[in-house]
Enzyme design. Structure first.
Site, mmCIF file in Angstrom:
data_model
loop_
_atom_site.group_PDB
_atom_site.id
_atom_site.type_symbol
_atom_site.label_atom_id
_atom_site.label_comp_id
_atom_site.label_asym_id
_atom_site.label_seq_id
_atom_site.Cartn_x
_atom_site.Cartn_y
_atom_site.Cartn_z
ATOM 1 N N ASP A 108 0.875 -1.185 0.000
ATOM 2 C CA ASP A 108 0.000 0.000 0.000
ATOM 3 C C ASP A 108 0.904 1.224 0.000
ATOM 4 O O ASP A 108 1.449 1.599 1.046
ATOM 5 C CB ASP A 108 -0.872 0.025 1.267
ATOM 6 C CG ASP A 108 -2.140 -0.789 1.123
ATOM 7 O OD1 ASP A 108 -2.638 -0.931 -0.007
ATOM 8 O OD2 ASP A 108 -2.639 -1.286 2.146
ATOM 9 N N ARG A 152 4.462 3.404 2.626
ATOM 10 C CA ARG A 152 5.192 2.523 3.544
ATOM 11 C C ARG A 152 6.679 2.825 3.612
ATOM 12 O O ARG A 152 7.301 2.614 4.647
ATOM 13 C CB ARG A 152 5.003 1.051 3.143
ATOM 14 C CG ARG A 152 3.556 0.585 3.060
ATOM 15 C CD ARG A 152 2.802 0.757 4.372
ATOM 16 N NE ARG A 152 1.463 0.190 4.286
ATOM 17 C CZ ARG A 152 0.415 0.662 4.921
ATOM 18 N NH1 ARG A 152 0.516 1.713 5.711
ATOM 19 N NH2 ARG A 152 -0.768 0.080 4.796
ATOM 20 N N ARG A 211 -6.843 11.003 1.082
ATOM 21 C CA ARG A 211 -6.419 9.953 0.146
ATOM 22 C C ARG A 211 -7.215 10.031 -1.153
ATOM 23 O O ARG A 211 -6.800 9.485 -2.170
ATOM 24 C CB ARG A 211 -6.604 8.571 0.774
ATOM 25 C CG ARG A 211 -5.729 8.321 1.992
ATOM 26 C CD ARG A 211 -6.206 7.097 2.763
ATOM 27 N NE ARG A 211 -6.058 5.864 1.987
ATOM 28 C CZ ARG A 211 -6.625 4.702 2.324
ATOM 29 N NH1 ARG A 211 -7.400 4.627 3.403
ATOM 30 N NH2 ARG A 211 -6.432 3.639 1.588
ATOM 31 N N LYS A 263 -9.510 1.299 -5.789
ATOM 32 C CA LYS A 263 -10.157 0.883 -4.536
ATOM 33 C C LYS A 263 -10.927 2.072 -3.955
ATOM 34 O O LYS A 263 -10.582 3.218 -4.245
ATOM 35 C CB LYS A 263 -9.112 0.352 -3.545
ATOM 36 C CG LYS A 263 -8.035 1.359 -3.125
ATOM 37 C CD LYS A 263 -6.949 0.688 -2.287
ATOM 38 C CE LYS A 263 -6.006 1.723 -1.738
ATOM 39 N NZ LYS A 263 -4.863 1.133 -1.029
ATOM 40 N N HIS A 264 -12.016 1.848 -3.183
ATOM 41 C CA HIS A 264 -12.579 0.584 -2.709
ATOM 42 C C HIS A 264 -13.979 0.492 -3.301
ATOM 43 O O HIS A 264 -14.851 1.266 -2.901
ATOM 44 C CB HIS A 264 -12.642 0.566 -1.191
ATOM 45 C CG HIS A 264 -11.316 0.855 -0.516
ATOM 46 N ND1 HIS A 264 -10.853 2.145 -0.291
ATOM 47 C CD2 HIS A 264 -10.351 0.019 -0.046
ATOM 48 C CE1 HIS A 264 -9.664 2.076 0.330
ATOM 49 N NE2 HIS A 264 -9.330 0.804 0.487
ATOM 50 N N HIS A 283 -11.688 -0.808 9.052
ATOM 51 C CA HIS A 283 -10.649 -1.513 9.815
ATOM 52 C C HIS A 283 -11.173 -1.885 11.209
ATOM 53 O O HIS A 283 -10.778 -2.901 11.782
ATOM 54 C CB HIS A 283 -9.392 -0.634 9.966
ATOM 55 C CG HIS A 283 -8.660 -0.399 8.682
ATOM 56 N ND1 HIS A 283 -9.018 0.592 7.793
ATOM 57 C CD2 HIS A 283 -7.595 -1.044 8.141
ATOM 58 C CE1 HIS A 283 -8.185 0.551 6.765
ATOM 59 N NE2 HIS A 283 -7.319 -0.424 6.942
ATOM 60 N N ASP A 285 -10.310 -6.938 0.220
ATOM 61 C CA ASP A 285 -9.561 -6.140 1.184
ATOM 62 C C ASP A 285 -9.125 -7.098 2.300
ATOM 63 O O ASP A 285 -9.499 -8.277 2.321
ATOM 64 C CB ASP A 285 -10.423 -4.989 1.718
ATOM 65 C CG ASP A 285 -9.586 -3.802 2.205
ATOM 66 O OD1 ASP A 285 -8.376 -3.974 2.427
ATOM 67 O OD2 ASP A 285 -10.151 -2.699 2.372
#
Length: 348
Positions: free
Chosen positions: A64, A72, A139, A169-170, A182, A252
């Site tokens: 990601d 990351r 985002r 996504k998503h 999450h 996901d």
């Protein structure tokens, strides 16, 4: 058993241990996702990716890495990419400059990752910025589906120039709900007509240029009682048939709260695969020795043997199409590449 490697797993550390090597050789393992914990520096990441490929040349190494707060790798030369909202804001001042900046961002993102051995980043975010979602927030490119689509397409063009596929996504949209999948099970109570006319539009407009899609762990009760990633109606009827999408579908992360409505992780994986996913992600389950990862691999093997799940050659072909078809540029070569240098100048 027909060869089909649908599981995307992770590793706990910055090097492979014996258990990681064993799982990589499992016939159902088709992908690996990196997190920040797997990073020390570029040399270590490049060596780790090379070791993974030496064990399993066809495994899809993913991450990601979108820009902004979801990136990351941030040190040892990696460019700090802007959040996608910055491109949407630039669009409002100069639309065509914004599309060029988006292509530049895609090229920098893809080329830097590929130089370290990463095959795919789960980007672009096609969710619309409705203003209430903390987990999506900056985002997203924009509130307007048309703007989000054009900027995403431009970013995908940059990824393509670097030799990297993409993942929208998503699906069909996570931006309208405030809850974070999450930690909760978000519910979007809008009608199918409203969703298809707005949040899902980018998937229709990008149906021939998206390489892969990741559905949301969101329930849209006026369409189906299941979250989109476990819904044949959303994946087979709407995404594949109605919108004409032909690429790969990733679930996901099955360890997220939003996936638990489908049962345990093996049940959730089976539900996702039977609903139309080609690949299933199980993240952060390697940290305690990986019992959950082994349980998923064993459970899917048993399910295939007993006929609960049918491995799919078409799914496997879609997975393999996500692997880069060109050799990456080495990092030192990339640093002197005129296209890369120009792309850096064009970033917002």
């Amino acid at each position: 058993m027909t060869q089909h490697a649908p599981v995307v797993l992770d590793i706990a550390d910055t090097t492979l241990n014996a258990e990681d090597k064993r799982r990589l050789q499992h016939p159902l393992t088709g992908g690996l996702i990196f997190f920040a914990r797997n990073w020390v520096n570029r040399q270590q990441l490049t060596e780790l990716a090379a070791e993974i490929k030496a064990i399993r040349p066809d495994v899809l190494i993913s991450v990601d890495h979108e820009g902004g707060r979801v990136q990351r790798f941030r040190t040892d030369g990696f460019t700090h990419l802007p959040p996608m909202r910055a491109l949407g804001e630039l669009w409002m001042h100069d639309a065509l400059t914004a599309t060029d900046a988006a292509t530049a961002a895609g090229y920098v993102l893809g080329a830097e990752l590929r130089a370290c051995g990463v095959d795919l980043s789960f980007t672009p975010v096609l969710d619309l910025d409705h203003g209430g979602s903390g987990v999506i927030g900056d985002r997203a490119f924009h509130r307007d589906a048309r703007v989000a689509t054009m900027l995403a397409k431009s970013l995908m063009h940059g990824l393509l120039l670097s030799g990297m596929a993409n993942c929208g996504k998503h699906f069909p949209g996570h931006g309208f709900v405030k809850a974070d999948s999450h930690t909760e099970v978000p519910v979007d109570k809008r009608s199918l007509k409203a969703i298809l006319a707005d949040d899902a539009k980018p998937y229709e407009w990008l149906s021939t240029s998206l390489s892969s899609v990741m559905p949301a762990h969101v329930i849209y009760p006026k369409v189906d009682a299941h979250p989109a990633g476990f819904s044949p109606r959303w994946l087979k009827d709407i995404l594949r048939q109605q919108l004409g999408f032909t690429g790969a579908i990733f679930s996901d992360d099955l360890s997220m709260e939003g996936a638990k409505v489908a049962g345990g992780q093996v049940d959730a994986a089976l539900a996702a695969l039977n609903a139309g996913c080609d690949m299933v992600l199980l993240c952060n389950q390697s940290l305690d020795g990986g019992k959950a990862v082994d349980a998923l691999l064993d459970g899917l093997s048993e399910a295939a043997a007993s006929g609960q799940w049918q491995p799919d050659l078409d799914s496997e072909a879609r997975r393999l199409r996500l692997l880069p078809q060109t050799a990456p540029m080495a990092w030192d070569e990339l640093m002197h590449d005129a296209v890369y240098q120009r792309a850096l100048e064009r970033l917002p």
